[in-house]
Design a protein around this motif. Structure first.
Motif, PDB file in Angstrom:
ATOM      1  N   LYS A  57       0.858  -1.179   0.000  1.00  0.00           N
ATOM      2  CA  LYS A  57       0.000   0.000   0.000  1.00  0.00           C
ATOM      3  C   LYS A  57       0.898   1.235   0.000  1.00  0.00           C
ATOM      4  O   LYS A  57       2.081   1.161   0.335  1.00  0.00           O
ATOM      5  CB  LYS A  57      -0.866   0.039   1.269  1.00  0.00           C
ATOM      6  CG  LYS A  57      -2.056  -0.905   1.244  1.00  0.00           C
ATOM      7  CD  LYS A  57      -2.889  -0.675   2.486  1.00  0.00           C
ATOM      8  CE  LYS A  57      -4.001  -1.688   2.628  1.00  0.00           C
ATOM      9  NZ  LYS A  57      -5.039  -1.625   1.608  1.00  0.00           N
TER      10      LYS A  57
ATOM     11  N   ASN B  61      -3.686   1.056  -3.185  1.00  0.00           N
ATOM     12  CA  ASN B  61      -3.979  -0.253  -2.590  1.00  0.00           C
ATOM     13  C   ASN B  61      -3.078  -1.318  -3.195  1.00  0.00           C
ATOM     14  O   ASN B  61      -2.628  -2.233  -2.522  1.00  0.00           O
ATOM     15  CB  ASN B  61      -5.445  -0.627  -2.821  1.00  0.00           C
ATOM     16  CG  ASN B  61      -6.371   0.290  -2.037  1.00  0.00           C
ATOM     17  OD1 ASN B  61      -6.243   0.417  -0.825  1.00  0.00           O
ATOM     18  ND2 ASN B  61      -7.273   0.965  -2.721  1.00  0.00           N
ATOM     19  N   SER B  62      -2.832  -1.178  -4.495  1.00  0.00           N
ATOM     20  CA  SER B  62      -1.912  -2.055  -5.219  1.00  0.00           C
ATOM     21  C   SER B  62      -1.651  -1.365  -6.555  1.00  0.00           C
ATOM     22  O   SER B  62      -2.227  -0.314  -6.822  1.00  0.00           O
ATOM     23  CB  SER B  62      -2.549  -3.428  -5.464  1.00  0.00           C
ATOM     24  OG  SER B  62      -3.665  -3.275  -6.322  1.00  0.00           O
TER      25      SER B  62
ATOM     26  N   ASP C 216       1.919  -1.420   4.998  1.00  0.00           N
ATOM     27  CA  ASP C 216       0.460  -1.550   4.887  1.00  0.00           C
ATOM     28  C   ASP C 216      -0.224  -1.183   6.202  1.00  0.00           C
ATOM     29  O   ASP C 216      -1.236  -0.478   6.220  1.00  0.00           O
ATOM     30  CB  ASP C 216       0.074  -2.987   4.499  1.00  0.00           C
ATOM     31  CG  ASP C 216       0.395  -3.297   3.036  1.00  0.00           C
ATOM     32  OD1 ASP C 216       0.906  -2.384   2.351  1.00  0.00           O
ATOM     33  OD2 ASP C 216       0.150  -4.424   2.583  1.00  0.00           O
TER      34      ASP C 216
END
Length: 312
Positions: A23, A163-164, A224
């Motif tokens: 992230k 998020n990715s 993350d």
């Protein structure tokens, strides 16, 4: 002639990790900005910037030829403006990890791209990804490989949650506290960092199985967690995870930390007065700091200049 302002950015979390799908959280930093400009009597700086812009335009012409479906520019107008001496008038320090090339890319796209995606539209995930792809191609002129995030942040001027690789969204961040003691700050290393060599070291390290395992099980895991803690306003967990992240970086990313800062980095971990992490690719420029007590951190780092980015 002077164009609109484009701001610097700070990647709070996610440097290097986002290459491996961690992230990330990137926020605009309005302290620095830049704009396209033409002067009657250009300074030496302006002439130098104009020379660099010429090279960039040549690159964009090539990009347009190779990837017409991705992006096209009004090259006639762009070339005319560059001939007139247009340059990027910027207060954003170069090589400091706060997105100087990103702001320039955003400014060029804003003014010269055909069929551009604007901030005013409904920014769907598809549009954000498309912008990010365009910006990655444009910015790779400066760094060799770019995620496109810096220009995206500068162009939209809103916090972006990664998020990715294929999943990014505009996000809100907790409101700053005027009474809180905690802060995120920038520490000036006094050294200009070069992005490309640092990224090359990282790519070399990725060939090592042990490094890849550390990245997945520690670096990405804590990154993350930090993003989630920050966005959720869970400051207690945030500082606990930032400390873990700071340790992992000191142990595994030493080449990215200027040597004279290794001791100060460790001191933060030992005393809990502050925790340091990379800001951008490292190697110099700014270092990011997190503290639960800004006065304590200032005292502990009294020989250095701190710039506060965010108050808790």
């Amino acid at each position: 002639m002077k164009g609109p302002l484009f701001y610097s950015k700070i990647l709070l979390f996610g440097e290097y990790g986002i290459i491996k799908d961690s992230k990330g959280l990137s926020i605009p930093y309005n302290f620095y900005n830049g704009a396209l400009k033409v002067d009657e009597n250009p300074s030496e700086e302006a002439i130098k910037s104009n020379t660099n812009l010429r090279k960039f335009v040549t690159y964009l012409e090539q990009l347009q030829q190779e990837q017409t479906q991705l992006v096209t520019f009004n090259l006639d107008v762009l070339n005319t403006d560059v001939e007139r001496g247009m340059y990027f008038d910027s207060s954003i320090p170069q090589g400091y990890g706060v997105g100087s090339s990103g702001a320039l890319v955003a400014a060029i796209y804003d003014k010269y791209a055909n069929d551009k995606i604007t901030v005013l539209e409904n920014l769907t995930r598809e549009k954000l990804l498309q912008l990010k792809t365009i910006f990655a191609q444009m910015e790779s002129f400066f760094h060799g490989k770019s995620s496109g995030l810096d220009p995206l942040n500068s162009y939209l001027s809103i916090p972006i949650l990664i998020n990715s690789k294929d999943n990014i969204e505009a996000t809100g961040i907790p409101t700053q506290s005027t009474s809180g003691k905690g802060a995120v700050f920038l520490l000036d290393s006094g050294i200009v960092g070069e992005t490309a060599p640092m990224v090359n070291i990282f790519m070399e390290n990725l060939k090592d199985q042990g490094f890849r395992t550390m990245l997945k099980n520690q670096f990405v895991k804590y990154t993350d967690a930090c993003v989630e803690n920050f966005l959720g306003g869970d400051m207690k967990s945030l500082f606990s995870n930032t400390k873990k992240l700071s340790k992992v970086v000191l142990n595994n990313f030493k080449p990215m930390i200027p040597e004279q800062f290794h001791g100060i980095w460790q001191k933060g971990i030992d005393t809990n007065d502050y925790y340091l992490k990379l800001c951008g690719s490292g190697g110099g420029g700014y270092i990011l700091g997190f503290t639960e007590d800004l006065e304590k951190a200032k005292l502990s780092l009294k020989d250095y200049k701190l710039e506060v980015v965010y108050h808790f």
